[in-house]
Design a protein around this motif. Structure first.
Motif, PDB file in Angstrom:
ATOM      1  N   UNK A  61       4.674  17.137   4.503  1.00 24.55           N
ATOM      2  CA  UNK A  61       3.982  16.406   3.438  1.00 24.55           C
ATOM      3  C   UNK A  61       2.470  16.564   3.533  1.00 24.55           C
ATOM      4  N   UNK A  62       1.939  16.507   4.748  1.00 20.94           N
ATOM      5  CA  UNK A  62       0.487  16.586   4.916  1.00 20.94           C
ATOM      6  C   UNK A  62      -0.016  17.994   4.603  1.00 20.94           C
ATOM      7  N   UNK A  63       0.704  19.019   5.053  1.00 22.62           N
ATOM      8  CA  UNK A  63       0.336  20.390   4.709  1.00 22.62           C
ATOM      9  C   UNK A  63      -0.784  20.971   5.536  1.00 22.62           C
ATOM     10  N   UNK A  68       0.827  -1.206   0.000  1.00 20.40           N
ATOM     11  CA  UNK A  68       0.000   0.000   0.000  1.00 20.40           C
ATOM     12  C   UNK A  68       0.867   1.264   0.000  1.00 20.40           C
ATOM     13  N   UNK A  69       1.943   1.248   0.780  1.00 21.03           N
ATOM     14  CA  UNK A  69       2.842   2.410   0.821  1.00 21.03           C
ATOM     15  C   UNK A  69       3.557   2.597  -0.510  1.00 21.03           C
ATOM     16  N   UNK A  70       3.892   1.500  -1.174  1.00 27.67           N
ATOM     17  CA  UNK A  70       4.504   1.602  -2.497  1.00 27.67           C
ATOM     18  C   UNK A  70       3.537   2.243  -3.488  1.00 27.67           C
ATOM     19  N   UNK A 126       9.872   5.339  11.529  1.00 23.97           N
ATOM     20  CA  UNK A 126       9.230   4.698  10.378  1.00 23.97           C
ATOM     21  C   UNK A 126       7.721   4.886  10.416  1.00 23.97           C
ATOM     22  N   UNK A 127       7.128   4.827  11.604  1.00 25.36           N
ATOM     23  CA  UNK A 127       5.691   5.052  11.730  1.00 25.36           C
ATOM     24  C   UNK A 127       5.323   6.485  11.351  1.00 25.36           C
ATOM     25  N   UNK A 128       6.160   7.430  11.750  1.00 21.08           N
ATOM     26  CA  UNK A 128       5.902   8.826  11.387  1.00 21.08           C
ATOM     27  C   UNK A 128       5.947   9.016   9.877  1.00 21.08           C
ATOM     28  N   UNK A 129       6.881   8.362   9.213  1.00 17.91           N
ATOM     29  CA  UNK A 129       6.989   8.494   7.755  1.00 17.91           C
ATOM     30  C   UNK A 129       5.809   7.815   7.060  1.00 17.91           C
ATOM     31  N   UNK A 130       5.313   6.738   7.643  1.00 16.40           N
ATOM     32  CA  UNK A 130       4.110   6.115   7.072  1.00 16.40           C
ATOM     33  C   UNK A 130       2.945   7.094   7.085  1.00 16.40           C
ATOM     34  N   UNK A 131       2.745   7.759   8.213  1.00 22.09           N
ATOM     35  CA  UNK A 131       1.649   8.716   8.326  1.00 22.09           C
ATOM     36  C   UNK A 131       1.830   9.876   7.351  1.00 22.09           C
ATOM     37  N   UNK A 132       3.063  10.269   7.123  1.00 27.58           N
ATOM     38  CA  UNK A 132       3.304  11.319   6.144  1.00 27.58           C
ATOM     39  C   UNK A 132       2.988  10.871   4.733  1.00 27.58           C
ATOM     40  N   UNK A 133       3.292   9.613   4.417  1.00 28.32           N
ATOM     41  CA  UNK A 133       3.018   9.092   3.076  1.00 28.32           C
ATOM     42  C   UNK A 133       1.523   8.992   2.816  1.00 28.32           C
ATOM     43  N   UNK A 134       0.738   8.689   3.868  1.00 25.96           N
ATOM     44  CA  UNK A 134      -0.710   8.585   3.699  1.00 25.96           C
ATOM     45  C   UNK A 134      -1.343   9.951   3.460  1.00 25.96           C
ATOM     46  N   UNK A 184      -5.625   1.865   3.620  1.00 19.19           N
ATOM     47  CA  UNK A 184      -4.700   1.992   4.740  1.00 19.19           C
ATOM     48  C   UNK A 184      -5.449   2.348   6.021  1.00 19.19           C
ATOM     49  N   UNK A 185      -6.483   3.176   5.895  1.00 23.61           N
ATOM     50  CA  UNK A 185      -7.284   3.540   7.067  1.00 23.61           C
ATOM     51  C   UNK A 185      -8.361   2.501   7.346  1.00 23.61           C
ATOM     52  N   UNK A 186      -9.004   1.993   6.285  1.00 22.27           N
ATOM     53  CA  UNK A 186     -10.135   1.076   6.461  1.00 22.27           C
ATOM     54  C   UNK A 186      -9.715  -0.224   7.127  1.00 22.27           C
ATOM     55  N   UNK A 187      -8.519  -0.714   6.808  1.00 20.58           N
ATOM     56  CA  UNK A 187      -8.080  -2.010   7.312  1.00 20.58           C
ATOM     57  C   UNK A 187      -7.151  -1.910   8.517  1.00 20.58           C
ATOM     58  N   UNK A 188      -7.115  -0.746   9.164  1.00 20.02           N
ATOM     59  CA  UNK A 188      -6.443  -0.622  10.453  1.00 20.02           C
ATOM     60  C   UNK A 188      -4.970  -0.289  10.429  1.00 20.02           C
ATOM     61  N   UNK A 189      -4.374  -0.090   9.258  1.00 19.84           N
ATOM     62  CA  UNK A 189      -2.936   0.203   9.208  1.00 19.84           C
ATOM     63  C   UNK A 189      -2.637   1.613   9.729  1.00 19.84           C
TER      64      UNK A 189
END
Length: 328
Positions: free
Chosen positions: A224-226, A143-145, A186-194, A162-167
């Motif tokens: 990234x989120x803005x 999903x992140x890719x 790594x968790x912070x970067x995931x949230x930024x990618x979403x 990513x949100x619907x399935x709990x990630x």
């Protein structure tokens, strides 16, 4: 930088990525001197969970392949002479069966279902919602890719999944409570990618994390989120931060990114625009209606002018005639 490109770069530089043998899922890096640069370290930390999932998947595949290729002693005896007898039917059978058995471990149900999800097709949600750690790490990496790709349709589907399935919730929990700073980063970067504004409050809280790499990851993800609500906390970080791992230029870049995003997508309501434009459309019509009686007014003025001029016309003065003598 994708997981595949990171692993390929490490392979080209001679950096070996393996899993520690204590079954803890920890990544072990064996790098020649001078090859493990800061950028590679950051990439490995950011994609650690995905790399671990890939390595586990490869390890499971190799184990299943070794089980399939393992033969009993009797079978080994019968197979050894077949190397010298090319016309043996048993040898032909083994050659035909080996490619089929070797190709089976590469089929991953989770990968198949994620591909269906990203393509907008019907998929098995129970596979995506699997509680198996390796499966969830693999799905999260896929999903992140997709979120890092250029296909906007796949990005939207990956963001929703990513949100619907709990990630998303797992990433926020990991950001708050993970023991390793690398895992929190790594968790912070995931949230930024979403790029979900709901992550802003969690990333702002991470600005007070004791590890500078986590604070930096939170700063970059907020950029990234803005979300404009992050500007004030980022300004506070700019005043108090002293770590070299989080230079002021990184914080300023995040603030500028948010400001540019605010200009492109202003949060002010646009409902006032039609109210201002509506009178501008009607005003010329009203003016035309007001000017319609103008010709009548001009005719009245011209008539008044004529009536004012007529009395001024020269009149014959009265003539006093002399008295005529009356004859008797």
């Amino acid at each position: 930088m994708s997981v595949a490109s990171i692993m390929q770069t490490c392979a080209e530089l001679g950096i070996k990525l393996t899993l520690k043998g204590d079954d803890s899922g920890r990544l072990q890096v064996d790098a020649p001197k001078g090859t493990l640069t800061a950028s590679i370290r950051e990439a490995l930390a950011a994609h650690k969970t995905a790399i671990v999932a890939v390595l586990k998947s490869k390890e499971l595949s190799s184990q299943s392949s070794s089980r399939i290729s393992a033969l009993d002693p009797d079978e080994t005896v019968t197979r050894t002479p077949t190397r010298h007898t090319s016309n043996s039917p048993e040898a032909t059978k083994l050659i035909l069966e080996e490619p089929l058995t070797n190709s089976t471990p590469h089929v991953d149900p989770a990968e198949t279902e994620v591909n269906k999800l990203l393509a907008g097709e019907a998929y098995d949600a129970s596979v995506i919602d699997s509680r198996n750690l390796a499966t969830r790490q693999l799905v999260s990496a896929q999903l992140l890719t997709a979120l890092a790709g250029r296909n906007s349709a796949q990005q939207n589907r990956a963001r929703q999944a990513f949100s619907r399935h709990g990630f998303f919730d797992e990433a926020t929990t990991q950001l708050r409570s993970a023991d390793s700073p690398a895992e929190r980063a790594a968790a912070a970067r995931k949230l930024g990618a979403v790029c979900n504004s709901e992550a802003t409050v969690h990333l702002i809280a991470a600005l007070d994390d004791g590890a500078p790499e986590v604070r930096r990851a939170a700063v970059e993800s907020l950029g990234q989120i803005g979300d404009p609500s992050a500007i004030a906390p980022l300004n506070e970080v700019l005043l108090r931060e002293t770590s070299r791992q989080l230079p002021a230029a990184v914080v300023r870049h995040a603030i500028n990114s948010i400001a540019v995003n605010e200009v492109k997508h202003p949060s002010a309501p646009e409902s006032s625009t039609p109210k201002l434009e509506a009178p501008r459309v009607r005003e010329p019509q009203e003016e035309v209606k007001m000017e319609m009686p103008a010709p009548t007014g001009k005719r009245e003025i011209f008539a008044d002018y004529l009536s004012a001029v007529e009395p001024r016309a020269p009149q014959a003065p009265p003539v006093n005639l002399p008295a005529m003598p009356v004859s008797n």
